[in-house]
Design a protein around this motif. Structure first.
Motif, PDB file in Angstrom:
ATOM      1  N   ASP A  85      -2.682  16.155  11.211  1.00  0.00           N
ATOM      2  CA  ASP A  85      -3.444  16.006   9.973  1.00  0.00           C
ATOM      3  C   ASP A  85      -3.280  17.253   9.106  1.00  0.00           C
ATOM      4  O   ASP A  85      -2.505  18.150   9.422  1.00  0.00           O
ATOM      5  CB  ASP A  85      -4.911  15.694  10.258  1.00  0.00           C
ATOM      6  CG  ASP A  85      -5.621  16.788  11.039  1.00  0.00           C
ATOM      7  OD1 ASP A  85      -5.083  17.912  11.139  1.00  0.00           O
ATOM      8  OD2 ASP A  85      -6.725  16.522  11.549  1.00  0.00           O
ATOM      9  N   LYS A  86      -4.028  17.320   7.999  1.00  0.00           N
ATOM     10  CA  LYS A  86      -3.883  18.448   7.068  1.00  0.00           C
ATOM     11  C   LYS A  86      -4.312  19.776   7.678  1.00  0.00           C
ATOM     12  O   LYS A  86      -3.919  20.831   7.208  1.00  0.00           O
ATOM     13  CB  LYS A  86      -4.672  18.177   5.786  1.00  0.00           C
ATOM     14  CG  LYS A  86      -6.146  17.994   6.012  1.00  0.00           C
ATOM     15  CD  LYS A  86      -6.860  17.619   4.756  1.00  0.00           C
ATOM     16  CE  LYS A  86      -8.314  17.413   5.125  1.00  0.00           C
ATOM     17  NZ  LYS A  86      -9.059  16.627   4.266  1.00  0.00           N
ATOM     18  N   ASP A  87      -5.114  19.741   8.764  1.00  0.00           N
ATOM     19  CA  ASP A  87      -5.533  20.960   9.461  1.00  0.00           C
ATOM     20  C   ASP A  87      -4.611  21.301  10.635  1.00  0.00           C
ATOM     21  O   ASP A  87      -4.960  22.124  11.473  1.00  0.00           O
ATOM     22  CB  ASP A  87      -6.973  20.814   9.963  1.00  0.00           C
ATOM     23  CG  ASP A  87      -7.959  20.591   8.833  1.00  0.00           C
ATOM     24  OD1 ASP A  87      -7.732  21.153   7.736  1.00  0.00           O
ATOM     25  OD2 ASP A  87      -8.946  19.846   9.043  1.00  0.00           O
ATOM     26  N   GLU A  88      -3.475  20.587  10.712  1.00  0.00           N
ATOM     27  CA  GLU A  88      -2.485  20.792  11.775  1.00  0.00           C
ATOM     28  C   GLU A  88      -3.003  20.419  13.165  1.00  0.00           C
ATOM     29  O   GLU A  88      -2.521  20.934  14.168  1.00  0.00           O
ATOM     30  CB  GLU A  88      -1.947  22.234  11.782  1.00  0.00           C
ATOM     31  CG  GLU A  88      -1.206  22.629  10.523  1.00  0.00           C
ATOM     32  CD  GLU A  88       0.066  21.817  10.296  1.00  0.00           C
ATOM     33  OE1 GLU A  88       0.810  21.569  11.254  1.00  0.00           O
ATOM     34  OE2 GLU A  88       0.292  21.418   9.140  1.00  0.00           O
ATOM     35  N   LYS A  89      -3.997  19.524  13.215  1.00  0.00           N
ATOM     36  CA  LYS A  89      -4.492  19.012  14.498  1.00  0.00           C
ATOM     37  C   LYS A  89      -3.827  17.670  14.779  1.00  0.00           C
ATOM     38  O   LYS A  89      -3.579  16.888  13.863  1.00  0.00           O
ATOM     39  CB  LYS A  89      -6.011  18.844  14.444  1.00  0.00           C
ATOM     40  CG  LYS A  89      -6.740  20.159  14.334  1.00  0.00           C
ATOM     41  CD  LYS A  89      -8.226  19.938  14.366  1.00  0.00           C
ATOM     42  CE  LYS A  89      -8.944  21.281  14.248  1.00  0.00           C
ATOM     43  NZ  LYS A  89     -10.373  21.116  14.112  1.00  0.00           N
ATOM     44  N   PRO A  90      -3.549  17.375  16.056  1.00  0.00           N
ATOM     45  CA  PRO A  90      -2.896  16.102  16.380  1.00  0.00           C
ATOM     46  C   PRO A  90      -3.755  14.896  15.985  1.00  0.00           C
ATOM     47  O   PRO A  90      -4.961  14.880  16.223  1.00  0.00           O
ATOM     48  CB  PRO A  90      -2.720  16.143  17.898  1.00  0.00           C
ATOM     49  CG  PRO A  90      -3.024  17.531  18.315  1.00  0.00           C
ATOM     50  CD  PRO A  90      -3.784  18.193  17.229  1.00  0.00           C
ATOM     51  N   VAL A  91      -3.129  13.901  15.390  1.00  0.00           N
ATOM     52  CA  VAL A  91      -3.809  12.663  15.005  1.00  0.00           C
ATOM     53  C   VAL A  91      -3.908  11.766  16.237  1.00  0.00           C
ATOM     54  O   VAL A  91      -2.915  11.558  16.934  1.00  0.00           O
ATOM     55  CB  VAL A  91      -3.039  11.943  13.874  1.00  0.00           C
ATOM     56  CG1 VAL A  91      -3.652  10.600  13.577  1.00  0.00           C
ATOM     57  CG2 VAL A  91      -2.987  12.814  12.635  1.00  0.00           C
ATOM     58  N   LYS A  92      -5.080  11.251  16.501  1.00  0.00           N
ATOM     59  CA  LYS A  92      -5.284  10.335  17.623  1.00  0.00           C
ATOM     60  C   LYS A  92      -5.828   8.983  17.169  1.00  0.00           C
ATOM     61  O   LYS A  92      -5.907   8.051  17.950  1.00  0.00           O
ATOM     62  CB  LYS A  92      -6.246  10.945  18.659  1.00  0.00           C
ATOM     63  CG  LYS A  92      -5.633  12.105  19.412  1.00  0.00           C
ATOM     64  CD  LYS A  92      -4.464  11.629  20.234  1.00  0.00           C
ATOM     65  CE  LYS A  92      -3.756  12.755  20.923  1.00  0.00           C
ATOM     66  NZ  LYS A  92      -2.481  12.347  21.479  1.00  0.00           N
ATOM     67  N   THR A  93      -6.236   8.884  15.868  1.00  0.00           N
ATOM     68  CA  THR A  93      -6.801   7.645  15.334  1.00  0.00           C
ATOM     69  C   THR A  93      -6.049   7.233  14.085  1.00  0.00           C
ATOM     70  O   THR A  93      -5.832   8.039  13.187  1.00  0.00           O
ATOM     71  CB  THR A  93      -8.289   7.822  14.996  1.00  0.00           C
ATOM     72  OG1 THR A  93      -8.982   8.225  16.179  1.00  0.00           O
ATOM     73  CG2 THR A  93      -8.894   6.533  14.491  1.00  0.00           C
ATOM     74  N   ILE A  94      -5.657   5.968  14.046  1.00  0.00           N
ATOM     75  CA  ILE A  94      -5.011   5.390  12.875  1.00  0.00           C
ATOM     76  C   ILE A  94      -6.032   4.490  12.199  1.00  0.00           C
ATOM     77  O   ILE A  94      -6.575   3.585  12.829  1.00  0.00           O
ATOM     78  CB  ILE A  94      -3.766   4.584  13.298  1.00  0.00           C
ATOM     79  CG1 ILE A  94      -2.739   5.525  13.911  1.00  0.00           C
ATOM     80  CG2 ILE A  94      -3.194   3.812  12.133  1.00  0.00           C
ATOM     81  CD1 ILE A  94      -1.634   4.829  14.631  1.00  0.00           C
ATOM     82  N   ARG A  95      -6.313   4.739  10.918  1.00  0.00           N
ATOM     83  CA  ARG A  95      -7.313   3.974  10.171  1.00  0.00           C
ATOM     84  C   ARG A  95      -6.627   3.115   9.117  1.00  0.00           C
ATOM     85  O   ARG A  95      -5.875   3.632   8.295  1.00  0.00           O
ATOM     86  CB  ARG A  95      -8.308   4.911   9.493  1.00  0.00           C
ATOM     87  CG  ARG A  95      -9.108   5.741  10.484  1.00  0.00           C
ATOM     88  CD  ARG A  95     -10.219   6.522   9.808  1.00  0.00           C
ATOM     89  NE  ARG A  95     -11.297   5.597   9.437  1.00  0.00           N
ATOM     90  CZ  ARG A  95     -11.759   5.434   8.204  1.00  0.00           C
ATOM     91  NH1 ARG A  95     -11.262   6.124   7.212  1.00  0.00           N
ATOM     92  NH2 ARG A  95     -12.717   4.572   7.952  1.00  0.00           N
TER      93      ARG A  95
END
Length: 166
Positions: A85-95
């Protein structure tokens, strides 16, 4: 050798069933062109980032048209990589909104993995060296768990994500 009348009937029935089955499979494979998904497109499993869909900046959810989305995924040892995401954290949810169409495009770097969105008809086998695709319409609202349904090693139970339909 003498065969009883009923043995002849059952042998004939079995042979006829086998011939019919092989004709149906042959018709589907050769006339209709039905092939397993892994037959479509190949990729170098040691360099998946070379393919445009699996570059780090292209992973995850992308809206390609109104109500149509594409999700690029790379599976590897106990992880689905949907990008960051924009904070460089891994995405785990797709909305995605209800009624949208999603094209899931996925591959794996290491071993065979599964990709199933529980509660939907999305279910793919991810094989190293192959690209799998599955298009689905998300008709129902809710949270759907993404699970690996092919045993991939000791951390298999930690391989999951979510699709949230709002």
């Amino acid at each position: 050798m003498h065969l009883h009348k009923y043995e002849k009937v059952w042998l004939t029935f079995g042979m006829a069933s086998l011939v019919i089955f092989l004709l149906i499979i042959g018709f589907a494979a050769f006339w209709k062109g039905t092939h397993p998904q892994s037959h479509l497109e190949t990729i170098d499993p040691n360099n998946v980032e070379a393919h445009d869909s699996f570059k780090p900046e292209n992973l995850g959810l992308t809206e390609v048209a109104d109500g149509k989305y594409k999700v690029n995924i790379v599976a590897s040892a106990f992880n689905y990589d949907f990008g960051v995401d924009k904070d460089e954290k891994p995405v785990k949810t797709i909305r995605v909104p209800q009624g949208s169409t999603i094209l899931f495009t996925a591959t794996t770097k290491d071993v065979v993995h599964g990709f199933q969105v529980a509660g939907t008809n999305v279910n793919m086998m991810l094989e190293p060296g192959h690209i799998s695709r599955f298009e689905a319409v998300m008709k129902n609202k809710g949270e759907f768990t993404i699970v690996c349904n092919e045993y991939c090693g000791i951390g298999h139970h930690q391989m999951f994500g979510k699709v949230e339909v709002y």
